[in-house]
Design a protein around this motif. Structure first.
Motif, PDB file in Angstrom:
ATOM      1  N   VAL A   1       0.835  -1.208   0.000  1.00  0.00           N
ATOM      2  CA  VAL A   1       0.000   0.000   0.000  1.00  0.00           C
ATOM      3  C   VAL A   1       0.869   1.257   0.000  1.00  0.00           C
ATOM      4  O   VAL A   1       0.650   2.177  -0.793  1.00  0.00           O
ATOM      5  N   LEU A   2       1.887   1.266   0.868  1.00  0.00           N
ATOM      6  CA  LEU A   2       2.718   2.466   0.961  1.00  0.00           C
ATOM      7  C   LEU A   2       3.514   2.680  -0.330  1.00  0.00           C
ATOM      8  O   LEU A   2       3.630   3.797  -0.828  1.00  0.00           O
ATOM      9  N   LEU A   3       4.030   1.585  -0.881  1.00  0.00           N
ATOM     10  CA  LEU A   3       4.796   1.689  -2.110  1.00  0.00           C
ATOM     11  C   LEU A   3       3.926   2.220  -3.244  1.00  0.00           C
ATOM     12  O   LEU A   3       4.339   3.112  -4.003  1.00  0.00           O
ATOM     13  N   SER A   4       2.709   1.700  -3.333  1.00  0.00           N
ATOM     14  CA  SER A   4       1.822   2.161  -4.415  1.00  0.00           C
ATOM     15  C   SER A   4       1.468   3.623  -4.200  1.00  0.00           C
ATOM     16  O   SER A   4       1.364   4.401  -5.151  1.00  0.00           O
ATOM     17  N   GLY A   5       1.298   4.059  -2.932  1.00  0.00           N
ATOM     18  CA  GLY A   5       1.021   5.471  -2.629  1.00  0.00           C
ATOM     19  C   GLY A   5       2.161   6.353  -3.082  1.00  0.00           C
ATOM     20  O   GLY A   5       1.962   7.345  -3.789  1.00  0.00           O
ATOM     21  N   VAL A   6       3.387   5.953  -2.703  1.00  0.00           N
ATOM     22  CA  VAL A   6       4.560   6.758  -3.048  1.00  0.00           C
ATOM     23  C   VAL A   6       4.736   6.822  -4.564  1.00  0.00           C
ATOM     24  O   VAL A   6       4.942   7.897  -5.151  1.00  0.00           O
ATOM     25  N   LEU A   7       4.596   5.655  -5.201  1.00  0.00           N
ATOM     26  CA  LEU A   7       4.806   5.606  -6.656  1.00  0.00           C
ATOM     27  C   LEU A   7       3.765   6.442  -7.392  1.00  0.00           C
ATOM     28  O   LEU A   7       4.105   7.185  -8.328  1.00  0.00           O
ATOM     29  N   SER A   8       2.501   6.359  -6.960  1.00  0.00           N
ATOM     30  CA  SER A   8       1.474   7.131  -7.682  1.00  0.00           C
ATOM     31  C   SER A   8       1.660   8.623  -7.421  1.00  0.00           C
ATOM     32  O   SER A   8       1.391   9.455  -8.288  1.00  0.00           O
ATOM     33  N   SER A   9       2.151   8.993  -6.215  1.00  0.00           N
ATOM     34  CA  SER A   9       2.441  10.406  -5.950  1.00  0.00           C
ATOM     35  C   SER A   9       3.527  10.901  -6.886  1.00  0.00           C
ATOM     36  O   SER A   9       3.436  11.980  -7.472  1.00  0.00           O
ATOM     37  N   LEU A  10       4.589  10.071  -7.014  1.00  0.00           N
ATOM     38  CA  LEU A  10       5.693  10.462  -7.892  1.00  0.00           C
ATOM     39  C   LEU A  10       5.205  10.601  -9.338  1.00  0.00           C
ATOM     40  O   LEU A  10       5.596  11.536 -10.052  1.00  0.00           O
ATOM     41  N   ALA A  11       4.325   9.671  -9.718  1.00  0.00           N
ATOM     42  CA  ALA A  11       3.800   9.699 -11.083  1.00  0.00           C
ATOM     43  C   ALA A  11       3.005  10.984 -11.309  1.00  0.00           C
ATOM     44  O   ALA A  11       3.167  11.675 -12.326  1.00  0.00           O
ATOM     45  N   ALA A  12       2.144  11.341 -10.323  1.00  0.00           N
ATOM     46  CA  ALA A  12       1.330  12.558 -10.447  1.00  0.00           C
ATOM     47  C   ALA A  12       2.237  13.782 -10.538  1.00  0.00           C
ATOM     48  O   ALA A  12       2.033  14.686 -11.353  1.00  0.00           O
ATOM     49  N   ARG A  13       3.281  13.755  -9.721  1.00  0.00           N
ATOM     50  CA  ARG A  13       4.198  14.884  -9.703  1.00  0.00           C
ATOM     51  C   ARG A  13       4.926  15.015 -11.041  1.00  0.00           C
ATOM     52  O   ARG A  13       5.139  16.121 -11.558  1.00  0.00           O
ATOM     53  N   SER A  14       5.290  13.862 -11.581  1.00  0.00           N
ATOM     54  CA  SER A  14       6.026  13.903 -12.851  1.00  0.00           C
ATOM     55  C   SER A  14       5.160  14.421 -13.992  1.00  0.00           C
ATOM     56  O   SER A  14       5.664  14.863 -15.008  1.00  0.00           O
ATOM     57  N   VAL A  15       3.842  14.354 -13.813  1.00  0.00           N
ATOM     58  CA  VAL A  15       2.953  14.918 -14.836  1.00  0.00           C
ATOM     59  C   VAL A  15       2.714  16.403 -14.567  1.00  0.00           C
ATOM     60  O   VAL A  15       2.764  17.242 -15.478  1.00  0.00           O
ATOM     61  N   LEU A  16       2.484  16.742 -13.289  1.00  0.00           N
ATOM     62  CA  LEU A  16       2.095  18.115 -12.944  1.00  0.00           C
ATOM     63  C   LEU A  16       3.228  19.131 -13.106  1.00  0.00           C
ATOM     64  O   LEU A  16       3.008  20.248 -13.567  1.00  0.00           O
ATOM     65  N   VAL A  17       4.450  18.724 -12.705  1.00  0.00           N
ATOM     66  CA  VAL A  17       5.549  19.687 -12.729  1.00  0.00           C
ATOM     67  C   VAL A  17       5.836  20.189 -14.145  1.00  0.00           C
ATOM     68  O   VAL A  17       5.949  21.412 -14.358  1.00  0.00           O
TER      69      VAL A  17
END
Ligand code: FE2
Ligand code: FE2
Length: 461
Positions: free
Chosen positions: A23-39
């Motif tokens: 769960v934590l890994l998927s949370g971190v990875l999806s956050s990073l993914a969102a960030r990589s799109v938004l930035v």
């Protein structure tokens, strides 16, 4: 060593960390993914503004140039004012800022959020001057800022379109926070589900193993496992119940068999005892003795045996076998056995043979009582000093059983009434026995008899 950790704990230890990691890994990875799109989106937005501003500045300057007004101070001031107003219109947040410096690093204009007064100054402006055109990120006017720098060569300007870093990343940070929240909720929900699921799977196994240990601890075979489902564990439970039922049935049969066997043995012992007594009486009938004599001999023998510290089993053996001491008299002819007067020496020798006859009669028996009876029959007329018969054995050559019966047989003969004599008093009989200590009788037995004389007297009946 075998581990004592329960199945339930093992499953929790195995599954829970796994869930937390996933769960934590998927949370971190999806956050990073969102960030990589938004930035990149935010970056493009800032670059787009810078591009707009540059295009505007150049188009203004070209328009002035076309009219031949670009060198006029008045029109240049108007163009700068127009630049400022267009730049201001591009700002969307309170923290966005557009900074213009000249080639010497002097501040030409600051549009938008004005940074703290003491952080602004020549050094900060010089920093903008040093920035090369393009993307930058770092300390600017005392704040962490990102932005895009371009040159506007006609005026010798460097223009920085900037935003505070924290604001620039606000959206992606909000998304990360949301992701963390969702992850936490998912974790709690999954843990709760695992808790319920593990309980559901493990409970029947716990019930089975609990019942098995209960049966083992209490030996109560009426217990059964409560079978809930028809799965593998349910099958095990059914199998255990069948096995324990069959064990219980076998156990009851075994108990019944043991009971029957015990009763049969007790009956056999009672019969054997009765037979021995009857056997003894065969000889005593001919000798005009009574059944009482044999009972008393048994009682005295048992008492003396107990006084010597024998076990109950040894005492019973001696007590029962003592009834056979004169069994050999059945082989003595009536003329000798029933002769009223004194026996001749030959007759007396013939009479002494009752010991050997009794021994011969009983010695080959399978019964422990009869074998002991043979020993007593043979040796109950031996004397401690070797003057007895039939073999003239001395001291401890005479078996203890024979020595015991010798004492009690004489004591009972003396204290009983006979056709040719009156009964002696117990004390007179005692005195005679004491006087024969070490002669006729074993000294130790006489001592035991004397020390407990009152018991013997009580048992005379
Ligand atoms: Fe005898
Ligand atoms: Fe006797």
């Amino acid at each position: 060593m075998r581990s004592s950790i329960g199945l339930r704990t093992k499953l929790y230890l195995l599954i829970l960390p796994l869930i937390l990691v996933v769960v934590l890994l998927s949370g971190v990875l999806s956050s990073l993914a969102a960030r990589s799109v938004l930035v990149p989106i935010a970056t493009r937005l800032l670059a787009y503004k810078a591009e707009q501003l540059r295009d505007y500045a150049y188009s203004e300057w070209e328009a002035l140039g076309a009219l031949g007004l670009s060198e006029t101070d008045e029109y240049r001031a108007a163009a700068e004012e127009s630049f400022r107003s267009y730049a201001t219109s591009l700002l969307r947040t309170e923290s966005e800022m557009i900074l213009v410096v000249d080639d010497e690093g002097r501040s030409v204009m600051v549009i938008g959020a004005v940074p703290p007064a003491d952080s602004a100054g020549p050094a900060a402006d010089a920093r903008v001057r040093d920035l090369s055109p393009g993307w930058f990120s770092g300390d600017l006017l005392g704040e962490d800022r990102v932005g895009v720098v371009f040159r506007f060569d006609p005026y010798g300007w460097r223009v920085a379109v900037t935003e505070r870093q924290a604001v620039f990343f606000t959206e992606s940070q909000a998304i990360v926070r949301t992701h963390i929240g969702i992850s936490l909720v998912a974790t709690v929900a999954t843990i709760a589900l695992v808790w319920v699921f593990v309980g559901y799977v493990v409970r029947p196994i716990e019930r089975l193993s609990g019942t098995i240990s209960e049966v083992e601890r209490t030996q109560d075979m009426s217990r059964r496992v409560d079978v809930e489902f028809a799965d593998e564990v349910g099958l095990l439970g059914d199998e255990f119940n069948r096995m324990i039922s069959s064990l219980e049935a076998n156990y009851s049969r075994l108990e019944a068999a043991i009971d029957a066997e015990t009763q049969a043995r007790e009956l056999a012992i009672a019969r054997e005892e009765e037979t021995l007594l009857l056997l003894g009486r065969v000889s005593d009938f001919r000798d005009k003795e009574t059944a009482k004599h044999l009972e008393r001999i048994g009682t005295y023998t048992g008492l003396l045996s107990r006084l010597l510290g024998h076990t109950q089993e040894q005492t019973d053996l001696l007590r029962r076998a003592s009834a056979l001491h004169d069994i050999g008299k059945v082989a003595i002819s009536d003329t000798i056995l029933l002769k009223p007067g004194k026996l001749t020496p030959e007759e007396y020798r013939a009479m002494q043979q009752h010991t050997v006859f009794g021994y011969e009669l009983l010695k080959d028996s399978k019964s422990a009582y009869l074998i002991k009876g043979a020993e007593i029959a043979l040796t109950h007329h031996e004397k401690w000093d070797g003057s007895g018969y039939p073999k003239g054995l001395v001291g401890t050559e005479i078996p203890l059983s024979g020595r015991i019966v010798a004492v009690v047989d004489v004591f009972d003969a003396l204290t009983s009434e006979r056709p040719y004599k009156a009964a002696w008093t117990p004390e007179a009989a005692r005195d005679l026995i004491v006087s024969e200590r070490g002669r006729h009788f074993d000294p130790d037995l006489v001592d035991a008899f004397l020390a407990n004389f009152e018991l013997f007297r009580e048992m005379m009946g």
